[in-house]
Each structure stands twice: as C-alpha cells, then as structure tokens.
Design an enzyme around this catalytic site. Structure first.
Site, PDB file in Angstrom:
ATOM      1  N   ASN A 148       7.972  -0.909  12.172  1.00  0.00           N
ATOM      2  CA  ASN A 148       7.993  -1.654  10.950  1.00  0.00           C
ATOM      3  C   ASN A 148       9.650  -1.948  10.553  1.00  0.00           C
ATOM      4  OD1 ASN A 148       7.772   1.369  10.499  1.00  0.00           O
ATOM      5  ND2 ASN A 148       8.900   0.984   8.477  1.00  0.00           N
ATOM      6  N   SER A 198      -3.601  -2.057   7.091  1.00  0.00           N
ATOM      7  CA  SER A 198      -3.386  -2.316   5.675  1.00  0.00           C
ATOM      8  C   SER A 198      -3.448  -3.793   5.233  1.00  0.00           C
ATOM      9  CB  SER A 198      -2.029  -1.374   5.489  1.00  0.00           C
ATOM     10  OG  SER A 198      -1.820  -1.511   4.007  1.00  0.00           O
ATOM     11  N   THR A 232     -17.056   5.380  -4.700  1.00  0.00           N
ATOM     12  CA  THR A 232     -17.654   3.816  -4.877  1.00  0.00           C
ATOM     13  C   THR A 232     -16.895   2.939  -4.382  1.00  0.00           C
ATOM     14  OG1 THR A 232     -18.828   4.731  -6.702  1.00  0.00           O
ATOM     15  CG2 THR A 232     -18.627   2.329  -6.683  1.00  0.00           C
ATOM     16  N   GLY A 258      -3.116   1.959   4.379  1.00  0.00           N
ATOM     17  CA  GLY A 258      -2.554   2.282   5.626  1.00  0.00           C
ATOM     18  C   GLY A 258      -2.195   3.707   5.661  1.00  0.00           C
ATOM     19  N   THR A 259      -1.658   4.431   4.626  1.00  0.00           N
ATOM     20  CA  THR A 259      -1.061   5.598   4.700  1.00  0.00           C
ATOM     21  C   THR A 259      -2.482   6.544   4.645  1.00  0.00           C
ATOM     22  OG1 THR A 259       0.752   5.292   3.337  1.00  0.00           O
ATOM     23  CG2 THR A 259      -0.110   7.375   3.286  1.00  0.00           C
ATOM     24  N   CYS A 316      10.029   1.617   1.883  1.00  0.00           N
ATOM     25  CA  CYS A 316       9.585   2.737   1.369  1.00  0.00           C
ATOM     26  C   CYS A 316      11.014   3.745   1.283  1.00  0.00           C
ATOM     27  CB  CYS A 316       8.953   3.547   2.063  1.00  0.00           C
ATOM     28  SG  CYS A 316       7.512   2.676   2.657  1.00  0.00           S
TER      29      CYS A 316
HETATM   30  N1  PLP Z   1       2.666   2.406   8.559  1.00  0.00           N
HETATM   31  C1  PLP Z   1       3.663   1.343   8.774  1.00  0.00           C
HETATM   32  C2  PLP Z   1       4.080   1.047   9.918  1.00  0.00           C
HETATM   33  C3  PLP Z   1       4.079   0.699   7.549  1.00  0.00           C
HETATM   34  O1  PLP Z   1       4.814  -0.303   7.775  1.00  0.00           O
HETATM   35  C4  PLP Z   1       3.249   1.045   6.295  1.00  0.00           C
HETATM   36  C5  PLP Z   1       3.970   0.309   5.037  1.00  0.00           C
HETATM   37  O2  PLP Z   1       4.976   0.013   5.037  1.00  0.00           O
HETATM   38  C6  PLP Z   1       2.412   2.063   6.278  1.00  0.00           C
HETATM   39  C7  PLP Z   1       1.991   2.698   7.470  1.00  0.00           C
HETATM   40  C8  PLP Z   1       1.672   2.417   4.899  1.00  0.00           C
HETATM   41  O3  PLP Z   1       0.905   1.485   4.452  1.00  0.00           O
HETATM   42  P1  PLP Z   1       0.339   1.541   3.281  1.00  0.00           P
HETATM   43  O4  PLP Z   1       1.559   0.741   2.193  1.00  0.00           O
HETATM   44  O5  PLP Z   1      -0.917   0.393   2.950  1.00  0.00           O
HETATM   45  O6  PLP Z   1       0.024   2.854   2.545  1.00  0.00           O
END
Ligand code: PLP
Length: 396
Positions: A154, A202, A240, A75-76, A328
């Site tokens: 989140n 993600s 890849t 997701g990042t 995080c």
């Molecule tokens: N965006 C939100 C709202 C999230 O909750 C998270 C992960 O907790 C992310 C982005 C990041 O996703 P990833 O862990 O796949 O990098």
C-alpha cells in the site's frame, strides 16, 4: 468544505471516490428494496438475486467461481478471517509466515497472535521492497499453518510474486493467503487454476463504499468463519447482509473489469509523467521501490531534507491530498515500517510521501501537482530546523 475543483486528490490508495454508477445502483437498496434476502417471499427474493449478481460480477473480476466469494465488512476482516480460520483447524500447528511490510490488518493481527502463543516469522525485503523467494521457502516449517503475503504494497506499490509463492506453498502443503486490497481493480487477477487459497479485498479501494469487503475462499480449501450466527454466506460469515454495499461492490467490480486496461495505460502514464517531472525539477529526490515491479498508480517519493509530517500540513494548505506512507498511520508520527524494512536511510524514510493516482484523476491534476510540489518542497527546505522541530511535535 474545499470546493472539489480546487482539490487535487492523489491519495487513491487511502480510499477512492465512489463511482456515480455505483451510487445509482446501490440507492434502491437503501430506499425501496429493503427486504431481507433470507425471507421466503418475492420481496426478499429480489434482494437475494441482487446479491447473487454482485457475487457473479466480483467473481468475473477475480476470475473465480461466484461460490468462492464470501462478503465481509472490510479488507481487515477478510485478512483476519483467513488467518484465524487456518489456525483454528489444527490447534497444534501454530506457526505463521508473513512479511515485515504488511499492512497493519495483517501485521498487528500477527503481533496479537504472538501474544497468544503463536509463532510468526516476518520475512524481510531488499532495498527495492522485493521478497527473496528462497527466504520465504526457508521460513516454512513442518508446523507452519499459513503463509500470508500481500499482493501489492500500500505504501510503495511493490508487487510480490504471489502466484509463484502460492505454488511453493502448495508443494509444501501449506495454505497461502494474500492481502490483495491494493491489487484488486488495478492489475489483472485470475484465480482459476492458481494455487492461492484465500484472497482479501476491500470495495473502497476501487470506487466502491467503505465498510465493505470480501474474502475469496478457494472451493477446495477448508474455511471456518470467525463470525458465528445465522447461515448467511453459505454458513461462512453470519449476519444479515449489507445489501446496498454488496450491490455496490458488485457494480464497482464490474466497472473495474471494464477499466482495467485504462488503469494499465492512462493511470500509469499519469504516474510516470509525475515521477519523471519531479525527478527533473527537484534535486535530492528518490522513488522508493523504483527497481521493483510496481502497481501502475503508486508513487512513493523521498525528498531529502524534509519531514513528511510537516510537508503534509503545507500540502493540505495547497489542497493536495497525499499521505506519508499509509493513511492509517497519518498523525501517529511513526516512521514507515515498510521503508524501514527496506533499510532505507533515516532521512529518506522521514522525508517520504505517497502519491496515488486513480481513474478519476485527469491530466490537469498531474500538471497542477507537477507545478505545486516542487514549490512546496523548496519552501520546506527553507524552513529552519527549529521551525521544523516545533511543527513536527505539533503534527505528531
Ligand atoms: N490491506 C491493505 C494492503 C490496505 O491498504 C488496507 C487499507 O488501507 C487494508 C488491508 C484494510 O482494508 P479496510 O480499510 O477495508 O479494512
């Protein structure tokens, strides 16, 4: 190892259990089907077709075209890629609009952009975590390149009206990106006919593997990827393909499409039962974002007179997995930037815990949590301030 039957996992916004059906589907691509999807022979072609199927399954969950999906590593990366792409096209226009409550995947990226000379407006929220649409509109300037606002928060689960915001952006001819990492698989999404240009997701938030994400890129939107190399993903993301995880993401998306109504009813009922019981059994409790429209699975609860960092130690001893805000930040000792942006009193911010429910939770988890949480909170409130201070410095 904690025996799984003893553990109560209420941290599904941090990550989710891999669905056994997902594991089953990905295994051949870690063992026998190891061909490179770009190879011209049949052994590669089989793998290429598995990727195509995953793309179709994800597109079905999002209500978009398969060609609008770009697979990424998380997701990042998807969030970074959308914003970077917008900024790359016009080097003169360097203004971004986002909110003060974004995940660090957007917030820290925006802070880094500021250090490189980009201007960023961080729109704030009210005490329930709601955005003021007029404020978003006001923040858009002639030099604004992109507006990036999350679909679901989140920490609190509060939903932003992203479809309406996307319309405002379309009228103002500004790109709109949404971080939908917490929304996908939990609420219905239909991108066809929407004005959303980019959407990040993600896999590990909806029972797929970690280290696997995707970016939706509307077929009419210009996009330039940040990872340059081979022509994979239609030239939009080189490298890849992570085939097993892509296949797994596809299966997880299919399972989510099937269980979306369950998320709306059974998971919501568990969350609501938990909140009602905690409000009834424990004094000095408030639900953060209660006045807003929220995800069906998330409960951000503030308990007066406790320190969330210390609380997590006791919760862990009782094998209850939950978190203080986002996973995080756990261990960083920092107070939640989301709750601070909501201008909640310090005590309420310090005493907040997030419980997030999921498809693999059962009523027995909820009942055990309802029984245990009040006892832990009582214990915490009996601790002397000195003990709390010592424990707080130990955990932070
Ligand atoms: N965006 C939100 C709202 C999230 O909750 C998270 C992960 O907790 C992310 C982005 C990041 O996703 P990833 O862990 O796949 O990098």
């Amino acid at each position: 190892m904690i025996p799984s039957e003893e553990m109560i996992y209420l941290d599904n916004n941090a990550t989710t259990q891999l669905d056994p059906a997902v594991v089953e589907e990905m295994l051949p691509f870690l063992t026998t089907s190891y061909g490179n999807p770009s190879s011209g022979y049949q052994f590669g072609g089989q793998v290429r077709r598995a990727i195509d199927r995953a793309r179709e399954r994800l597109a079905a969950l999002l209500g978009c075209e398969p060609g609008e999906i770009v697979f990424t590593s998380c997701g990042t990366e998807s969030n970074n890629a959308a914003i970077n792409s917008a900024l790359e096209f016009d080097p003169r226009e360097k203004h971004v609009v986002t909110s003060a409550v974004e995940h660090s995947a957007v917030l820290r990226h925006c802070h880094a952009l500021e250090r490189r000379g980009c201007e960023v407006t961080f729109v704030s929220v009210d005490r329930d975590g709601n955005l003021d649409l007029a404020e978003v509109e006001k923040a858009i300037r002639p030099d604004t390149e992109i507006v990036s606002l999350m679909w679901a928060n989140n920490e609190t689960g509060v939903l932003f009206p992203v479809e309406k915001i996307a319309e405002i952006c379309r009228e103002k001819r500004v790109l709109f990106h949404t971080d939908a990492v917490q929304a996908v698989g939990k609420i219905p999404i239909r991108l066809r006919d929407s004005a959303i240009n980019f959407l990040a997701l993600s896999a590990h938030k909806f029972h797929g593997p970690k280290g696997m994400g995707a970016l939706y890129v509307n077929r009419r939107s210009r996009f330039r990827g940040s990872i340059i190399g081979g022509g994979q993903e239609n030239g939009r993301r080189a490298g890849t393909e992570n085939v097993a995880s892509i296949v797994a993401l596809g299966k997880a998306a299919e399972r989510s499409s099937e269980s979306l109504s369950e998320e709306q009813t059974r998971v919501r009922a568990m969350r609501d039962r938990f909140e009602e019981a905690i409000l009834e059994k424990v004094r000095g409790v408030s639900i953060n974002g209660a006045g807003a429209t929220r995800l069906p699975n998330t409960s951000s609860v503030s308990f007066d007179g406790i320190e969330s960092g210390v609380a997590l130690v006791l919760f862990d001893q009782h094998h209850i997995c939950c978190s203080a805000g986002s996973a995080c930040r756990t261990g960083s000792g920092e107070a939640s930037h989301v709750l601070r942006a909501m201008k909640l009193p310090d005590e309420r911010v310090r005493g907040s815990l997030r419980f997030s429910f999921g498809r693999f939770n059962g009523d027995e988890d909820v009942e055990r949590a309802i029984e245990t949480v009040p006892k832990i909170i009582e214990q915490l409130r009996l601790l002397s301030p000195m003990v709390v201070e010592t424990a707080r410095s130990a955990v932070s």
